[in-house]
Design a protein around this motif. Structure first.
Motif, PDB file in Angstrom:
ATOM      1  N   LYS A  30      -8.109  67.681  -3.951  1.00 53.71           N
ATOM      2  CA  LYS A  30      -7.997  66.307  -3.437  1.00 53.71           C
ATOM      3  C   LYS A  30      -8.012  66.259  -1.913  1.00 53.71           C
ATOM      4  N   GLU A  47      -1.423  60.303   0.517  1.00 50.03           N
ATOM      5  CA  GLU A  47      -2.385  59.192   0.453  1.00 50.03           C
ATOM      6  C   GLU A  47      -2.354  58.397   1.763  1.00 50.03           C
ATOM      7  N   VAL A  53       1.348  62.733  -3.494  1.00 47.42           N
ATOM      8  CA  VAL A  53       0.865  63.025  -4.836  1.00 47.42           C
ATOM      9  C   VAL A  53       0.926  64.537  -5.029  1.00 47.42           C
ATOM     10  N   SER A  55      -0.254  67.323  -7.710  1.00 46.52           N
ATOM     11  CA  SER A  55      -1.087  67.575  -8.887  1.00 46.52           C
ATOM     12  C   SER A  55      -1.048  69.055  -9.212  1.00 46.52           C
ATOM     13  N   GLU A  88       5.384  59.848 -12.987  1.00 49.30           N
ATOM     14  CA  GLU A  88       4.067  60.235 -13.498  1.00 49.30           C
ATOM     15  C   GLU A  88       3.100  59.061 -13.366  1.00 49.30           C
ATOM     16  N   LYS A  89       1.895  59.368 -12.856  1.00 49.98           N
ATOM     17  CA  LYS A  89       0.868  58.342 -12.696  1.00 49.98           C
ATOM     18  C   LYS A  89      -0.496  59.029 -12.676  1.00 49.98           C
ATOM     19  N   ASN A  90      -1.362  58.647 -13.596  1.00 52.48           N
ATOM     20  CA  ASN A  90      -2.727  59.184 -13.664  1.00 52.48           C
ATOM     21  C   ASN A  90      -2.777  60.713 -13.704  1.00 52.48           C
ATOM     22  N   GLY A  91      -1.884  61.331 -14.446  1.00 51.87           N
ATOM     23  CA  GLY A  91      -1.901  62.781 -14.623  1.00 51.87           C
ATOM     24  C   GLY A  91      -1.309  63.578 -13.479  1.00 51.87           C
TER      25      GLY A  91
END
Length: 155
Positions: A30, A47, A53, A55, A88-91
């Motif tokens: 990302k 962001e 974020v 991941s 948790e949001k969008n994996g």
């Protein structure tokens, strides 16, 4: 014989440690910073709205689904310490609040494989300026001098 074995073991451990210290950082998919040296990899990414974020990826940097990981972060800004919680949001795990304003401060990221696991702590020196060489935010720089102080005032 025992002395030779001890010396050999110490030399191997020293060589492995030295290789880990000079290893170039892995670029995050990302555009963030990969915190871990071994898979599963955790990527720290900030962001535009300054939310964080985190991941997770396998050894080939393919996304992994969340499986109970727990992340917490403490930003050690000049204005004071700020604890960020994640949902948790969008994996991925996304902070419920943004990083504090400002720059040039440590962010301590604590990752647990599950709620009962022992935490692993990582430090990120947060600089949002973009590196001229790799075009990534300084906190995620993957250049040869990554992790060292960059003098952005000289131009």
């Amino acid at each position: 014989m025992k002395t030779t074995r001890t010396i050999t073991t110490a030399l191997i451990a020293l060589a492995v440690s030295a290789a880990a210290l000079v290893a170039k950082p892995i670029p995050g998919p990302k555009g963030g910073r990969i915190l871990t040296t071994d898979a599963p990899h955790a990527e720290f990414f900030v962001e535009e709205d300054r939310s964080v974020v985190v991941s997770f990826y396998d050894k080939d940097l393919k996304p992994l689904p969340l499986s109970g990981q727990v992340v917490s972060t403490t930003a050690e800004a000049k204005s004071g310490k700020v604890k960020l919680d994640f949902v948790e949001k969008n994996g991925a795990l996304v902070s419920t609040a943004p990083l504090p304003k400002g720059d040039d401060y440590n962010v301590v990221v604590q990752v647990r494989d599950n709620a009962n696991a022992r935490p692993k702590n990582y430090r990120v020196l947060f600089h949002e300026e973009v590196c001229d060489e790799c075009k990534r935010a300084e906190y995620a720089c993957v250049c040869d001098d990554a992790g060292k102080e960059h003098d952005h005032d000289k131009e």
